[in-house]
Design an enzyme around this catalytic site. Structure first.
Site, PDB file in Angstrom:
ATOM      1  N   GLY A  12       0.829  -1.211   0.000  1.00  0.00           N
ATOM      2  CA  GLY A  12       0.000   0.000   0.000  1.00  0.00           C
ATOM      3  C   GLY A  12       0.860   1.255   0.000  1.00  0.00           C
ATOM      4  N   GLY A 116       4.540  -7.507   4.699  1.00  0.00           N
ATOM      5  CA  GLY A 116       4.220  -8.451   3.624  1.00  0.00           C
ATOM      6  C   GLY A 116       5.181  -8.302   2.453  1.00  0.00           C
ATOM      7  N   THR A 138       4.849   1.867   6.386  1.00  0.00           N
ATOM      8  CA  THR A 138       3.483   1.383   6.586  1.00  0.00           C
ATOM      9  C   THR A 138       2.765   2.328   7.530  1.00  0.00           C
ATOM     10  OG1 THR A 138       2.067  -0.265   7.650  1.00  0.00           O
ATOM     11  CG2 THR A 138       4.358  -0.302   8.309  1.00  0.00           C
ATOM     12  N   ASP A 140       0.471   1.513   9.221  1.00  0.00           N
ATOM     13  CA  ASP A 140       0.055   0.697  10.367  1.00  0.00           C
ATOM     14  C   ASP A 140       1.110   0.669  11.475  1.00  0.00           C
ATOM     15  OD1 ASP A 140      -1.979   0.130   8.580  1.00  0.00           O
ATOM     16  OD2 ASP A 140      -1.102  -1.769   7.953  1.00  0.00           O
ATOM     17  N   ARG A 277     -23.274   9.820  14.465  1.00  0.00           N
ATOM     18  CA  ARG A 277     -22.840   9.886  13.071  1.00  0.00           C
ATOM     19  C   ARG A 277     -21.478   9.206  12.963  1.00  0.00           C
ATOM     20  NH1 ARG A 277     -27.335  11.122  12.948  1.00  0.00           N
ATOM     21  NH2 ARG A 277     -28.367  12.846  11.845  1.00  0.00           N
TER      22      ARG A 277
END
Ligand code: F6P
Length: 360
Positions: A12, A116, A138, A140, A277
């Site tokens: 990504g 990965g 990343t 993450d 919301r």
């Protein structure tokens, strides 16, 4: 004798990738006089024929590149060369990649990726016996042995800004605003952005929650502070009350998370009748301009990665530890996967601030 190196971005995208490529180009050309080839679209640039690459020059890598989002080289998170997707199913094309590396005449490769991608690149380097240096990226922030991966800081900032935007409208309408953020199986983005953005509730996959506990917190805001709005931030991999992941789809083992914000929001609305919301931030956390920290880290990583190759030190990942750039074995970084630990300073800070983490 090194003359020609390749660089690719894989997995990504995130903010700061172009800053890393720029630093590699500057260092490799200025300090060592090497040629640098940017491989197109991650590993696929060396799998496809004709090969897809660009010879990178300093002129191409001016400061506009430093500040630009995405990756100019392109990337993919769906083209594992060991299980390359085709209409007939996955096919092993790892040898095509290795042949492509040789055809281009590379002496070493710098791979910029998450766990990965780095795992795949390491397997390719072992199989093809070529020199690899890795740079962690990343949003993450779950790679081991590095406090920071490229892209994480910007993603946290974007999520924090989302809370900054949600708070005034939550207060105006006396609403509970739920913000769902990325992070895959780790809660780093949610925890950091939740603290920085003043969340009342932070839910992460590492800590199990009860809806009653969340609702009690929201009620207590009214009772103890006279406040009738609340901000809740939820990491995408938080499971439902039955322990099931909330997913959009699953293809070849890769789960796409999405929807837990709505799940939690509906439960809160049902239980206490709040006006709720939900905002799902999605890829907004990945695009956009890198913040200062990501530009700095990416630049430092790029320089160090090139220097490692010059020193003959390969099979290493550059890492950020105690405000220093160091390097560690690639395998150790991948195997040292870091979720948010329960004694992490951010978890302790959140608890110290009285932020509800869903468990108590
Ligand atoms: O790993 C980075 C990440 O942004 C995760 O936080 C998220 O779950 C995933 O990638 C999204 O992937 P895609 O871009 O394939 O939707």
């Amino acid at each position: 004798m090194i003359k020609k190196i390749g660089v690719l971005t894989s997995g990504g995208d995130c903010a700061g990738l172009n800053a890393a490529v720029r630093a590699i180009v500057y260092r490799a050309i200025e300090a060592y006089g090497w040629d640098v080839y940017g491989i197109t679209n991650g590993t696929t640039g060396l799998i496809n024929r004709p090969l897809q690459y660009t010879k990178l020059t300093r002129e191409m890598c001016d400061s506009a590149m430093l500040r630009s989002g995405g990756t100019r080289l392109g990337t993919t998170n769906k083209a594992n060369p060991f299980a390359f997707p085709t209409a007939e199913g996955p096919v092993d094309r790892s040898q095509d990649f290795i042949d492509g590396y040789r055809e281009l005449g590379l002496d070493a490769l710098i791979g910029i990726g998450g766990d990965g991608s780095l795992d795949i690149l390491k397997r390719l380097a072992d199989k093809g016996d070529f020199k690899l240096v890795a740079i962690p990226k990343t949003i993450d922030n779950d790679l081991g042995l590095t406090e920071n991966a490229i892209g994480y800081s910007t993603a946290v900032e974007v999520a924090m800004e989302a809370l900054d935007h949600l708070q005034p409208t939550a207060a105006s309408h006396q609403r509970v605003m739920v913000l769902e953020v990325m992070g895959r199986d780790a809660g780093h983005i949610a925890m950091a952005a939740g603290i920085a953005g003043g969340a009342d509730v932070i839910l992460v996959p590492e800590i199990s929650y009860r809806i009653d506990t969340i609702c009690a917190k929201i009620r207590s805001l009214a009772e103890t502070q006279g406040r009738n709005f609340a901000l809740v931030i939820v990491a995408e991999a938080v499971k439902d009350e039955h322990g099931e992941p909330v997913i959009v789809s699953q293809k070849w083992e890769r789960i796409r998370y999405g929807g837990v914000g709505h799940y939690i929001g509906d439960k809160i609305a049902e239980r206490i009748g709040a006006d709720v919301r939900v905002t799902s931030l999605g890829h907004i956390q990945r695009g956009g301009q890198p913040n200062a920290l990501d530009r700095i880290i990416a630049s430092a990583f790029g320089v160090h990665a090139v220097d490692l190759i010059a020193q003959g030190k390969t099979d290493r990942m550059v890492a950020w530890q105690n405000r220093r750039v160091v390097d560690v074995p690639i395998t150790d970084a991948i195997q040292g996967y870091q979720a948010l630990s329960l004694d992490d300073v951010l978890v302790l800070t959140a608890r110290g601030l009285g932020i509800c983490l869903g468990d108590q």
